[in-house]
Design a protein around this motif. Sequence first.
Motif, PDB file in Angstrom:
ATOM      1  N   LYS A   1       9.776  -4.241  -0.022  1.00  0.00           N
ATOM      2  CA  LYS A   1       9.688  -3.170   1.456  1.00  0.00           C
ATOM      3  C   LYS A   1      10.941  -3.276   2.551  1.00  0.00           C
ATOM      4  CE  LYS A   1       4.885  -1.891   1.959  1.00  0.00           C
ATOM      5  NZ  LYS A   1       4.381  -2.998   1.307  1.00  0.00           N
TER       6      LYS A   1
ATOM      7  N   HIS B   1      -2.421  -5.989  -3.726  1.00  0.00           N
ATOM      8  CA  HIS B   1      -0.525  -5.944  -3.855  1.00  0.00           C
ATOM      9  C   HIS B   1      -0.195  -5.615  -4.522  1.00  0.00           C
ATOM     10  CE1 HIS B   1      -1.497 -10.664  -2.573  1.00  0.00           C
ATOM     11  NE2 HIS B   1      -2.588 -10.482  -3.665  1.00  0.00           N
TER      12      HIS B   1
ATOM     13  N   GLY C   1       7.509  -2.924  -4.227  1.00  0.00           N
ATOM     14  CA  GLY C   1       6.639  -4.671  -4.530  1.00  0.00           C
ATOM     15  C   GLY C   1       5.444  -5.056  -5.567  1.00  0.00           C
ATOM     16  N   THR C   2       5.401  -3.783  -5.970  1.00  0.00           N
ATOM     17  CA  THR C   2       3.914  -3.585  -7.583  1.00  0.00           C
ATOM     18  C   THR C   2       4.927  -4.412  -8.729  1.00  0.00           C
ATOM     19  OG1 THR C   2       2.021  -2.664  -8.157  1.00  0.00           O
ATOM     20  CG2 THR C   2       4.465  -1.160  -8.904  1.00  0.00           C
TER      21      THR C   2
ATOM     22  N   ASP D   1       2.580 -13.123  -1.591  1.00  0.00           N
ATOM     23  CA  ASP D   1       3.454 -12.461  -1.328  1.00  0.00           C
ATOM     24  C   ASP D   1       3.693 -11.373   0.202  1.00  0.00           C
ATOM     25  OD1 ASP D   1       3.607  -9.121  -1.191  1.00  0.00           O
ATOM     26  OD2 ASP D   1       1.652  -8.292  -2.613  1.00  0.00           O
TER      27      ASP D   1
ATOM     28  N   GLN E   1       4.508  -7.067   2.734  1.00  0.00           N
ATOM     29  CA  GLN E   1       4.478  -6.622   3.721  1.00  0.00           C
ATOM     30  C   GLN E   1       5.574  -7.632   5.483  1.00  0.00           C
ATOM     31  OE1 GLN E   1       1.736  -4.594   6.309  1.00  0.00           O
ATOM     32  NE2 GLN E   1       1.907  -3.924   4.421  1.00  0.00           N
TER      33      GLN E   1
HETATM   34  C1  LIG Z   1       3.215  -2.748  -0.100  1.00  0.00           C
HETATM   35  C2  LIG Z   1       2.714  -3.563  -0.828  1.00  0.00           C
HETATM   36  C3  LIG Z   1       2.831  -4.065  -2.313  1.00  0.00           C
HETATM   37  C4  LIG Z   1       2.566  -2.936  -3.011  1.00  0.00           C
HETATM   38  O1  LIG Z   1       4.994  -2.601  -2.801  1.00  0.00           O
HETATM   39  P1  LIG Z   1       4.892  -0.948  -3.624  1.00  0.00           P
HETATM   40  O2  LIG Z   1       6.811  -1.363  -3.089  1.00  0.00           O
HETATM   41  O3  LIG Z   1       4.275   0.226  -2.967  1.00  0.00           O
HETATM   42  O4  LIG Z   1       4.064  -1.114  -4.316  1.00  0.00           O
HETATM   43  C5  LIG Z   1       2.224  -5.477  -2.165  1.00  0.00           C
HETATM   44  N1  LIG Z   1       2.104  -5.672  -1.528  1.00  0.00           N
HETATM   45  C6  LIG Z   1       1.734  -6.076  -0.285  1.00  0.00           C
HETATM   46  C7  LIG Z   1       1.294  -7.528   0.318  1.00  0.00           C
HETATM   47  C8  LIG Z   1       2.835  -5.028   0.613  1.00  0.00           C
HETATM   48  O5  LIG Z   1       1.866  -4.724   1.335  1.00  0.00           O
END
Ligand SMILES: *Cc1c(COP(=O)(O)O)cnc(C)c1O
Length: 388
Positions: free
Chosen positions: A244, A131, A103-104, A215, A218
């Motif tokens: 995710k 984020h 995600g990051t 974003d 999630q």
């Molecule tokens: C979990 C999450 C992230 C980060 O994802 P990672 O895979 O842990 O780096 C970023 N934005 C949102 C909205 C998230 O829920």
Amino acid sequence: MNFAEIENKHTSGVYAKQALTIVRGQGASLFDVDGNEYLDCSSGHGVANLGHAHPKIAEALYKQANTLITLFESFPNDQRAMLMEKITALVPGMDRVFFCNSGTEAVEAAFKFARISTGRKNFIAAMRAFHGRTFGSLSATFNKKYREGFEPLLPGVSHVAYNNIEALDKAVNEETAAVILEVVQGEGGVYPASLEYVHAVRRICDERGALLIVDEIQTGFGRTGRMFAIQHFGVTPDLLTCAKSIAGGVPMGAVLIGANVKNLTPGVHGSTFGGNPLSCAAANAALDVMAEEDLPRQAEVKGAYLMDRLKRIQSPHIREVRGLGLMIGIEMKQKVAPYLKALQERKIIALNAGMTVIRLLPPLVITYEQIDRLVNVLTDALTQDAND
Ligand SMILES: *Cc1c(COP(=O)(O)O)cnc(C)c1O
């Protein structure tokens, strides 16, 4: 062997470890090392939308592992090409995609794309936003708890009140590269955006030449009752970050890219593992399962059922129940850590979102029988004062 003891000895230290060692999963269930069954209402923070150990994911991984695991994205590949077609077909107007591994990383890529596309430096995020935890994404994350000790972060990132059109209107100007937004805030406490707000954000970005990054790390892939949460709002972003549950639990991230994003030329960005055939094969299988089992619809119907039952719980300790689809927050009038502990003792794994919100993100394949069990345990636990 005591696995928890081994982990406690060798852990980096950055995780608060549970006393529970999990070794297996099936659907919405997790099993500990002694074979005890737990109902997973966390999905690993929204990763396991398809449920654990989905046979189609296992089969796709096995097949692809025997075919080709790794290939840099400069060489085209059958699995990647198919995935590009499938994932861009999900959001009309977003025809390009960048693949990464988390995600990051998707957020970092979106920030770089926004800067190179607009020639502007600044970003606007929302209060309570989450984020990610690398320097760029951390700069857009609001909570002091994640930021403290790591400053200086990226300059030019500011936070405005969520769902507040006036605040955003004041903040966006000719130096704004992009506004980044979760349309349902997850980590921040499960707060859905209002329809008027999301439409106003799109309009303000368009008027001032700023890009809109949504974003969906999630909220994506069926969680809120649509494939992407933004589809509840009838708005198309310029950049959409996801990760995710994209590949059925296998690590992967992606950025969908709209027509307004320019200057993405060779060398501007890249990732060694991004778009590897193994993750792409898993994502292809995951997207097929989401369509075959109509997981967005399952989240919508089961989410409405669960929400209705939760709203009927009569407890002086509950402040509010809110959410969208199977992304539900129960805001308590007191700290939730003791409640989560009580739930775990009753074989339910749930999450917090901040100090006072219990967050429920079950696999979308959770059964009605499991939902009823969840509601019964919650009714019992939440009507008591767990902080005594
Ligand atoms: C979990 C999450 C992230 C980060 O994802 P990672 O895979 O842990 O780096 C970023 N934005 C949102 C909205 C998230 O829920």
